[in-house]
Design a protein around this motif. Structure first.
Motif, PDB file in Angstrom:
ATOM      1  N   LEU A 116       0.796  -1.233   0.000  1.00  0.00           N
ATOM      2  CA  LEU A 116       0.000   0.000   0.000  1.00  0.00           C
ATOM      3  C   LEU A 116       0.826   1.279   0.000  1.00  0.00           C
ATOM      4  O   LEU A 116       0.337   2.338  -0.397  1.00  0.00           O
ATOM      5  N   HIS A 117       2.065   1.210   0.515  1.00  0.00           N
ATOM      6  CA  HIS A 117       2.926   2.395   0.632  1.00  0.00           C
ATOM      7  C   HIS A 117       2.275   3.521   1.448  1.00  0.00           C
ATOM      8  O   HIS A 117       2.220   4.672   1.006  1.00  0.00           O
ATOM      9  N   PRO A 118       1.800   3.227   2.639  1.00  0.00           N
ATOM     10  CA  PRO A 118       1.234   4.306   3.460  1.00  0.00           C
ATOM     11  C   PRO A 118       2.330   5.203   4.021  1.00  0.00           C
ATOM     12  O   PRO A 118       3.381   4.719   4.453  1.00  0.00           O
ATOM     13  N   GLN A 119       2.079   6.507   3.999  1.00  0.00           N
ATOM     14  CA  GLN A 119       2.999   7.406   4.683  1.00  0.00           C
ATOM     15  C   GLN A 119       2.778   7.358   6.200  1.00  0.00           C
ATOM     16  O   GLN A 119       3.697   7.560   6.982  1.00  0.00           O
ATOM     17  N   VAL A 120       1.522   7.099   6.595  1.00  0.00           N
ATOM     18  CA  VAL A 120       1.140   7.128   8.004  1.00  0.00           C
ATOM     19  C   VAL A 120       0.504   5.798   8.390  1.00  0.00           C
ATOM     20  O   VAL A 120      -0.332   5.265   7.668  1.00  0.00           O
ATOM     21  N   VAL A 121       0.914   5.278   9.553  1.00  0.00           N
ATOM     22  CA  VAL A 121       0.338   4.067  10.118  1.00  0.00           C
ATOM     23  C   VAL A 121      -0.171   4.388  11.518  1.00  0.00           C
ATOM     24  O   VAL A 121       0.509   5.089  12.279  1.00  0.00           O
ATOM     25  N   ILE A 122      -1.362   3.890  11.859  1.00  0.00           N
ATOM     26  CA  ILE A 122      -1.870   4.090  13.218  1.00  0.00           C
ATOM     27  C   ILE A 122      -2.290   2.744  13.806  1.00  0.00           C
ATOM     28  O   ILE A 122      -2.720   1.842  13.097  1.00  0.00           O
ATOM     29  N   THR A 123      -2.151   2.622  15.123  1.00  0.00           N
ATOM     30  CA  THR A 123      -2.562   1.417  15.838  1.00  0.00           C
ATOM     31  C   THR A 123      -2.833   1.780  17.293  1.00  0.00           C
ATOM     32  O   THR A 123      -2.850   2.953  17.656  1.00  0.00           O
ATOM     33  N   PHE A 124      -3.027   0.760  18.135  1.00  0.00           N
ATOM     34  CA  PHE A 124      -3.300   0.985  19.554  1.00  0.00           C
ATOM     35  C   PHE A 124      -2.076   1.506  20.294  1.00  0.00           C
ATOM     36  O   PHE A 124      -0.942   1.359  19.831  1.00  0.00           O
ATOM     37  N   ASP A 125      -2.325   2.038  21.498  1.00  0.00           N
ATOM     38  CA  ASP A 125      -1.230   2.402  22.392  1.00  0.00           C
ATOM     39  C   ASP A 125      -0.656   1.131  23.031  1.00  0.00           C
ATOM     40  O   ASP A 125      -1.197   0.031  22.854  1.00  0.00           O
ATOM     41  N   PRO A 126       0.454   1.232  23.779  1.00  0.00           N
ATOM     42  CA  PRO A 126       1.123   0.031  24.303  1.00  0.00           C
ATOM     43  C   PRO A 126       0.269  -0.839  25.221  1.00  0.00           C
ATOM     44  O   PRO A 126       0.561  -2.044  25.365  1.00  0.00           O
ATOM     45  N   ILE A 127      -0.770  -0.278  25.867  1.00  0.00           N
ATOM     46  CA  ILE A 127      -1.627  -1.128  26.700  1.00  0.00           C
ATOM     47  C   ILE A 127      -2.935  -1.467  25.978  1.00  0.00           C
ATOM     48  O   ILE A 127      -3.885  -1.971  26.582  1.00  0.00           O
ATOM     49  N   GLY A 128      -2.968  -1.180  24.683  1.00  0.00           N
ATOM     50  CA  GLY A 128      -4.139  -1.543  23.904  1.00  0.00           C
ATOM     51  C   GLY A 128      -5.404  -0.829  24.330  1.00  0.00           C
ATOM     52  O   GLY A 128      -6.502  -1.371  24.176  1.00  0.00           O
ATOM     53  N   GLY A 129      -5.268   0.375  24.845  1.00  0.00           N
ATOM     54  CA  GLY A 129      -6.433   1.140  25.268  1.00  0.00           C
ATOM     55  C   GLY A 129      -6.956   0.712  26.608  1.00  0.00           C
ATOM     56  O   GLY A 129      -6.983   1.488  27.567  1.00  0.00           O
ATOM     57  N   TYR A 130      -7.354  -0.567  26.727  1.00  0.00           N
ATOM     58  CA  TYR A 130      -7.877  -1.053  28.017  1.00  0.00           C
ATOM     59  C   TYR A 130      -7.378  -2.462  28.338  1.00  0.00           C
ATOM     60  O   TYR A 130      -8.053  -3.250  28.984  1.00  0.00           O
ATOM     61  N   ARG A 131      -6.165  -2.732  27.873  1.00  0.00           N
ATOM     62  CA  ARG A 131      -5.436  -3.967  28.200  1.00  0.00           C
ATOM     63  C   ARG A 131      -6.076  -5.229  27.613  1.00  0.00           C
ATOM     64  O   ARG A 131      -5.925  -6.313  28.174  1.00  0.00           O
ATOM     65  N   HIS A 132      -6.747  -5.108  26.501  1.00  0.00           N
ATOM     66  CA  HIS A 132      -7.234  -6.321  25.842  1.00  0.00           C
ATOM     67  C   HIS A 132      -6.034  -7.041  25.237  1.00  0.00           C
ATOM     68  O   HIS A 132      -5.199  -6.423  24.572  1.00  0.00           O
ATOM     69  N   PRO A 133      -5.902  -8.342  25.457  1.00  0.00           N
ATOM     70  CA  PRO A 133      -4.726  -9.069  24.939  1.00  0.00           C
ATOM     71  C   PRO A 133      -4.533  -8.915  23.434  1.00  0.00           C
ATOM     72  O   PRO A 133      -3.392  -8.802  22.960  1.00  0.00           O
ATOM     73  N   ASP A 134      -5.618  -8.932  22.659  1.00  0.00           N
ATOM     74  CA  ASP A 134      -5.492  -8.784  21.214  1.00  0.00           C
ATOM     75  C   ASP A 134      -5.006  -7.391  20.837  1.00  0.00           C
ATOM     76  O   ASP A 134      -4.241  -7.224  19.878  1.00  0.00           O
ATOM     77  N   HIS A 135      -5.474  -6.386  21.557  1.00  0.00           N
ATOM     78  CA  HIS A 135      -5.042  -5.013  21.277  1.00  0.00           C
ATOM     79  C   HIS A 135      -3.537  -4.874  21.499  1.00  0.00           C
ATOM     80  O   HIS A 135      -2.828  -4.251  20.699  1.00  0.00           O
ATOM     81  N   ILE A 136      -3.070  -5.451  22.588  1.00  0.00           N
ATOM     82  CA  ILE A 136      -1.638  -5.371  22.896  1.00  0.00           C
ATOM     83  C   ILE A 136      -0.832  -6.157  21.863  1.00  0.00           C
ATOM     84  O   ILE A 136       0.216  -5.694  21.383  1.00  0.00           O
ATOM     85  N   ALA A 137      -1.324  -7.329  21.487  1.00  0.00           N
ATOM     86  CA  ALA A 137      -0.608  -8.153  20.501  1.00  0.00           C
ATOM     87  C   ALA A 137      -0.500  -7.448  19.160  1.00  0.00           C
ATOM     88  O   ALA A 137       0.569  -7.466  18.518  1.00  0.00           O
ATOM     89  N   ILE A 138      -1.575  -6.812  18.721  1.00  0.00           N
ATOM     90  CA  ILE A 138      -1.527  -6.169  17.406  1.00  0.00           C
ATOM     91  C   ILE A 138      -0.733  -4.867  17.483  1.00  0.00           C
ATOM     92  O   ILE A 138      -0.097  -4.464  16.488  1.00  0.00           O
ATOM     93  N   HIS A 139      -0.728  -4.212  18.632  1.00  0.00           N
ATOM     94  CA  HIS A 139       0.168  -3.054  18.809  1.00  0.00           C
ATOM     95  C   HIS A 139       1.618  -3.477  18.606  1.00  0.00           C
ATOM     96  O   HIS A 139       2.359  -2.851  17.840  1.00  0.00           O
ATOM     97  N   GLU A 140       2.012  -4.538  19.300  1.00  0.00           N
ATOM     98  CA  GLU A 140       3.406  -4.984  19.232  1.00  0.00           C
ATOM     99  C   GLU A 140       3.780  -5.427  17.818  1.00  0.00           C
ATOM    100  O   GLU A 140       4.880  -5.109  17.325  1.00  0.00           O
ATOM    101  N   ALA A 141       2.877  -6.139  17.161  1.00  0.00           N
ATOM    102  CA  ALA A 141       3.164  -6.604  15.809  1.00  0.00           C
ATOM    103  C   ALA A 141       3.242  -5.448  14.824  1.00  0.00           C
ATOM    104  O   ALA A 141       4.081  -5.446  13.910  1.00  0.00           O
ATOM    105  N   THR A 142       2.380  -4.449  14.996  1.00  0.00           N
ATOM    106  CA  THR A 142       2.378  -3.302  14.080  1.00  0.00           C
ATOM    107  C   THR A 142       3.636  -2.464  14.243  1.00  0.00           C
ATOM    108  O   THR A 142       4.225  -2.013  13.246  1.00  0.00           O
TER     109      THR A 142
END
Length: 299
Positions: free
Chosen positions: A134-160
């Motif tokens: 896609l060649h995005p100039q900007v990427v956005i994702t969750f904060d390090p605690i995934g907003g409210y510490r949902h395991p999936d949010h944290i996992a996708i933050h780290e992967a992103t």
């Protein structure tokens, strides 16, 4: 499990012809109940806005009546996600195909297909591949605690985060396509000032801040003191209708997101319509204040 991603093209785009933003989240509805206003604002301003959704949201509570005509919760939520994406004006949605891992301590945490049980490098490679496509100039994702510490949010933050930095390295994941260097990485944030106010006011309206959300499994009192800096604020007033339509598309999850009904919704509206972000890359000093995620992008 080797998940097979599926990409649904909603609005064909040509690489390198306009600003491109990639949002990477965990569940159907994260895009609408989170930074939906920002996604809609850039899409309706002419940018190509793409979404990666990592799981099917199988652990979301769903009224059985809504499953009529659907084989599973994941199928229903996929349909809702695509409706929301249309409302927001997204160019594409990529489904990584993992299973919702559920909240901490639930049985879903141990499911072999759950996102949190997948090889991290596998998930990173899938995100790298999409960045290089896609060649995005900007990427956005969750904060390090995934907003409210949902395991999936944290996992996708780290992967992103890992994918953002690996995408420009030709020796990293060579089978994922030619290297491409995205320029800016942001984390979604929310006002702790607003959250602390809501935590104080919720008991006055008969609501327990320790049992928030559709499944009553989020303790807001444990989040109010975890703050991330705000470096960017995007005014979303102009796309309020699009955001409301996208939220309404997620009928199985309440169709409106948190604080959209009742007396508390008035407080939220009075504090304005805006999404806030922490700029993770390039690193930002405390005094950085942006009103455009593409500020400083080199074309």
């Amino acid at each position: 499990m080797r998940s097979q991603p599926e990409t649904i093209i909603l609005r064909p785009t040509i690489i390198d012809t306009r600003p491109t933003l990639l949002a990477v989240f965990a569940h159907p509805d994260d895009e609408s109940f989170g930074p939906g206003g920002t996604l809609a604002w850039y899409a309706w301003s002419g940018a190509a806005v793409h979404l990666i959704c990592a799981t099917g949201g199988e652990e979301g509570t769903v009224d059985p009546a809504l499953l009529n005509g659907y084989q599973s919760v994941a199928e229903l939520r996929r349909t809702e996600l695509l409706r929301a994406a249309e409302a927001l004006g997204l160019s594409s949605v990529t489904l990584l195909g993992y299973r919702d891992s559920g909240m901490p301590g639930t049985a879903a945490n141990t499911h072999p297909d759950a996102l949190i049980n997948q090889p991290r490098e596998q998930v990173v490679e899938q995100i790298v591949r999409r960045i290089r496509q896609l060649h995005p100039q900007v990427v956005i994702t969750f904060d390090p605690i995934g907003g409210y510490r949902h395991p999936d949010h944290i996992a996708i933050h780290e992967a992103t985060v890992a994918a953002f930095h690996a995408a420009g390295n030709p020796s990293a994941y060579p089978s994922a396509g030619p290297a491409y260097v995205p320029q800016k990485l942001y984390y979604t944030t929310f006002s702790r000032r607003l959250l602390r106010l809501v935590v104080r006011l919720m008991p006055l309206f008969g609501r327990d801040p320790r049992a928030f959300g559709r499944n009553r499994d989020v303790d807001l009192t444990k989040l109010a003191d975890v703050a991330f800096p705000t470096h960017a604020r995007i005014d979303t007033t102009a796309v309020r209708e699009q955001v409301q339509a996208a939220a309404a598309a997620h009928l199985s999850q309440g169709g409106g997101g948190p604080f959209t009904r009742g007396p508390l919704s008035t407080i939220v509206r009075l504090l304005g319509s805006a999404d806030t972000f922490m700029r993770a890359y390039p690193p930002a000093t405390d005094d950085v204040r942006e009103d455009d995620l593409f500020a400083g992008v080199v074309w």
